[in-house]
Structures are given as structure tokens and as C-alpha cells.
Design a protein around this motif. Structure first.
Motif, PDB file in Angstrom:
ATOM      1  N   ARG A 154       0.855  -1.200   0.083  1.00 12.99           N
ATOM      2  CA  ARG A 154      -0.033  -0.087  -0.019  1.00 12.99           C
ATOM      3  C   ARG A 154       0.722   1.394   0.008  1.00 12.99           C
ATOM      4  NH1 ARG A 154      -3.407  -1.430   5.053  1.00 12.99           N
ATOM      5  NH2 ARG A 154      -4.003   0.792   5.089  1.00 12.99           N
ATOM      6  N   LEU A 155       2.019   1.125   0.150  1.00 14.09           N
ATOM      7  CA  LEU A 155       3.286   2.081   0.222  1.00 14.09           C
ATOM      8  C   LEU A 155       4.489   1.540  -0.419  1.00 14.09           C
ATOM      9  CD1 LEU A 155       4.277   4.800   1.015  1.00 14.09           C
ATOM     10  CD2 LEU A 155       5.353   3.459   3.399  1.00 14.09           C
ATOM     11  N   SER A 156       4.778   2.519  -1.560  1.00 15.05           N
ATOM     12  CA  SER A 156       5.941   2.119  -2.330  1.00 15.05           C
ATOM     13  C   SER A 156       6.958   3.201  -2.138  1.00 15.05           C
ATOM     14  CB  SER A 156       5.517   1.745  -3.625  1.00 15.05           C
ATOM     15  OG  SER A 156       5.231   2.820  -4.410  1.00 15.05           O
ATOM     16  N   ILE A 157       8.283   2.692  -2.240  1.00 18.68           N
ATOM     17  CA  ILE A 157       9.269   3.732  -1.857  1.00 18.68           C
ATOM     18  C   ILE A 157      10.389   3.500  -3.027  1.00 18.68           C
ATOM     19  CG2 ILE A 157      11.188   4.611  -0.541  1.00 18.68           C
ATOM     20  CD1 ILE A 157       9.587   3.261   1.852  1.00 18.68           C
ATOM     21  N   GLU A 158      10.755   4.272  -3.885  1.00 14.95           N
ATOM     22  CA  GLU A 158      11.584   3.986  -5.079  1.00 14.95           C
ATOM     23  C   GLU A 158      12.539   5.297  -5.159  1.00 14.95           C
ATOM     24  OE1 GLU A 158       9.329   4.194  -8.768  1.00 14.95           O
ATOM     25  OE2 GLU A 158       8.043   2.730  -7.987  1.00 14.95           O
ATOM     26  N   GLY A 159      13.760   4.918  -5.683  1.00 12.09           N
ATOM     27  CA  GLY A 159      14.710   5.813  -5.674  1.00 12.09           C
ATOM     28  C   GLY A 159      16.115   5.569  -4.632  1.00 12.09           C
ATOM     29  N   ASP A 160      16.296   6.774  -4.081  1.00 10.69           N
ATOM     30  CA  ASP A 160      17.401   6.422  -2.984  1.00 10.69           C
ATOM     31  C   ASP A 160      17.125   5.678  -1.773  1.00 10.69           C
ATOM     32  OD1 ASP A 160      19.235   7.038  -0.735  1.00 10.69           O
ATOM     33  OD2 ASP A 160      20.061   8.771  -1.909  1.00 10.69           O
ATOM     34  N   THR A 161      17.760   4.312  -1.718  1.00 13.48           N
ATOM     35  CA  THR A 161      17.344   3.511  -0.554  1.00 13.48           C
ATOM     36  C   THR A 161      17.469   4.104   0.691  1.00 13.48           C
ATOM     37  OG1 THR A 161      17.504   1.742  -2.396  1.00 13.48           O
ATOM     38  CG2 THR A 161      17.181   1.172  -0.042  1.00 13.48           C
ATOM     39  N   GLU A 162      18.718   4.508   0.766  1.00 12.40           N
ATOM     40  CA  GLU A 162      19.103   5.102   2.161  1.00 12.40           C
ATOM     41  C   GLU A 162      18.144   6.279   2.620  1.00 12.40           C
ATOM     42  OE1 GLU A 162      22.976   7.001   4.465  1.00 12.40           O
ATOM     43  OE2 GLU A 162      23.173   5.846   2.609  1.00 12.40           O
ATOM     44  N   LEU A 163      17.969   7.285   1.551  1.00 10.56           N
ATOM     45  CA  LEU A 163      17.147   8.293   2.086  1.00 10.56           C
ATOM     46  C   LEU A 163      15.707   7.896   2.286  1.00 10.56           C
ATOM     47  CD1 LEU A 163      16.767  11.374   2.051  1.00 10.56           C
ATOM     48  CD2 LEU A 163      16.242  11.291  -0.252  1.00 10.56           C
ATOM     49  N   GLY A 164      15.153   6.819   1.479  1.00 10.24           N
ATOM     50  CA  GLY A 164      13.865   6.722   1.689  1.00 10.24           C
ATOM     51  C   GLY A 164      13.814   5.555   2.969  1.00 10.24           C
ATOM     52  N   LEU A 165      14.716   4.993   3.434  1.00 12.26           N
ATOM     53  CA  LEU A 165      14.775   4.315   4.862  1.00 12.26           C
ATOM     54  C   LEU A 165      14.823   5.193   5.845  1.00 12.26           C
ATOM     55  CD1 LEU A 165      16.952   1.045   4.624  1.00 12.26           C
ATOM     56  CD2 LEU A 165      14.717   1.250   5.543  1.00 12.26           C
ATOM     57  N   THR A 166      15.694   6.363   5.666  1.00 11.87           N
ATOM     58  CA  THR A 166      15.516   7.385   6.877  1.00 11.87           C
ATOM     59  C   THR A 166      14.418   8.090   6.955  1.00 11.87           C
ATOM     60  OG1 THR A 166      17.846   7.779   6.147  1.00 11.87           O
ATOM     61  CG2 THR A 166      16.960   9.487   7.442  1.00 11.87           C
ATOM     62  N   LEU A 167      13.715   8.383   5.810  1.00 11.33           N
ATOM     63  CA  LEU A 167      12.222   9.048   5.763  1.00 11.33           C
ATOM     64  C   LEU A 167      11.290   8.245   6.301  1.00 11.33           C
ATOM     65  CD1 LEU A 167      12.422  10.769   2.619  1.00 11.33           C
ATOM     66  CD2 LEU A 167      12.223  12.213   4.566  1.00 11.33           C
ATOM     67  N   LYS A 168      11.367   6.690   5.635  1.00 14.76           N
ATOM     68  CA  LYS A 168      10.181   5.952   6.453  1.00 14.76           C
ATOM     69  C   LYS A 168      10.387   5.780   8.142  1.00 14.76           C
ATOM     70  CE  LYS A 168      11.186   1.565   6.303  1.00 14.76           C
ATOM     71  NZ  LYS A 168      11.048   1.272   7.986  1.00 14.76           N
ATOM     72  N   ASN A 169      11.696   5.755   8.518  1.00 12.99           N
ATOM     73  CA  ASN A 169      11.909   5.746   9.969  1.00 12.99           C
ATOM     74  C   ASN A 169      11.309   6.861  10.597  1.00 12.99           C
ATOM     75  OD1 ASN A 169      12.824   3.136   9.715  1.00 12.99           O
ATOM     76  ND2 ASN A 169      15.061   3.853   9.368  1.00 12.99           N
ATOM     77  N   LEU A 170      11.608   8.175  10.055  1.00 14.94           N
ATOM     78  CA  LEU A 170      11.298   9.252  10.831  1.00 14.94           C
ATOM     79  C   LEU A 170       9.783   9.272  10.597  1.00 14.94           C
ATOM     80  CD1 LEU A 170      12.157  12.201  11.643  1.00 14.94           C
ATOM     81  CD2 LEU A 170      11.804  12.954   9.245  1.00 14.94           C
ATOM     82  N   MET A 171       9.027   9.057   9.630  1.00 12.22           N
ATOM     83  CA  MET A 171       7.619   8.802   9.635  1.00 12.22           C
ATOM     84  C   MET A 171       6.960   8.149  10.870  1.00 12.22           C
ATOM     85  SD  MET A 171       6.466   9.129   5.398  1.00 12.22           S
ATOM     86  CE  MET A 171       6.341   7.410   5.559  1.00 12.22           C
TER      87      MET A 171
END
Length: 141
Positions: free
Chosen positions: A102-119
Motif C-alpha cells: 500500500r506504500l511504495s518507495i523508489e529511488g535512493d534507498t538510504e534516504l527512503g529508509l531514513t524518511l520511513k523511519n522518521l515517519m
């Protein structure tokens, strides 16, 4: 009425919505993230795609403030509007939505993980409190 709202949303330019969200985040960032300096986000573009309305917006962080992003996204999050609200209300965590596709993350994996953890660690209620009461009444409980 639903089709009219979707039609209106499709016709709105991205800039006003991105500026409104960036401004709202700037107003509440010290409450949401009192310890965060966002150095890791400086000059990067984050794209939030809202799948069910076929629109999105891009944000960046420059000179200590969230701003409307321009240019290509470093990372893109895609979800329905309802799922973004579920995340904001902390009714589900990003990992659950990600594994349920239901949520997809594409692009810079490290940035995506950091943002996901922040959310996942953020209580967005101070931001949602800025919404008009009639709109808040329709948010998932």
C-alpha cells in the motif's frame, strides 16, 4: 460530488499544495522533530505521489526550511490519500503498509529508509490540528 472533487484535484497545480504543506511543516517542525537538524535531507527532493487522485508533490529542505522541491526526486513515496492519512494518524506503521504493498518507495534507498523511519517515529497530530475541523471530522479515527 466525489467525481467533482477528483476533477478539481486533478486541475489544481502542484505548487500551491506543495507550498502549503511545506509551510505547515515549517510551522510545526520544532514540535514534531525538536532534536532533528535535517542535514541529511538538505538539497534533496522528496516526491509524495497520491495514487488515487493521480497527483503528487515534491518537497525539499533548504536553509533550515521545508520548501517546494523542483527537479527530479531523489526518492518517491507512493500511496493512496487514505493511506497517507493512516500513516499520519499512526493507525498503521510504514513497514506494514510497505509489506502490504500500500506504500511504495523508489529511488535512493538510504534516504527512503531514513524518511520511513522518521515517519514511523513522528506523531503528526500537531500538523493535523491545523486542518479545518470539518476536514478533520472526515479523517480516519
Amino acid at each position: 460530488m466525489k467525481h467533482l472533487r477528483q476533477f478539481v484535484l486533478l486541475k489544481l497545480p502542484e505548487a500551491p499544495v506543495a507550498i502549503a504543506l511545506a509551510s505547515s511543516l515549517n510551522l510545526v517542525k520544532s514540535k514534531l522533530w525538536p532534536e532533528e537538524d535535517f542535514a541529511w535531507l538538505a538539497g534533496r527532493n522528496i516526491r509524495l505521489e497520491v495514487l488515487d487522485i493521480g497527483r503528487g508533490l515534491t518537497l525539499s529542505f533548504q536553509n533550515g526550511c521545508f520548501k517546494r522541491g523542483t527537479g527530479a526526486a531523489d526518492v518517491t513515496f507512493s500511496a493512496s490519500l487514505a493511506d497517507y492519512l493512516v500513516l499520519a494518524r499512526r493507525l498503521e506503521d510504514p513497514d506494514t503498509l510497505f509489506f502490504q504493498r500500500r506504500l511504495s518507495i523508489e529511488g535512493d534507498t538510504e534516504l527512503g529508509l531514513t524518511l520511513k523511519n522518521l515517519m514511523d517515529a513522528t506523531d503528526f497530530e500537531p500538523l493535523l490540528a491545523w486542518l479545518p475541523s470539518r476536514l478533520r471530522a472526515h479523517l480516519p479515527v
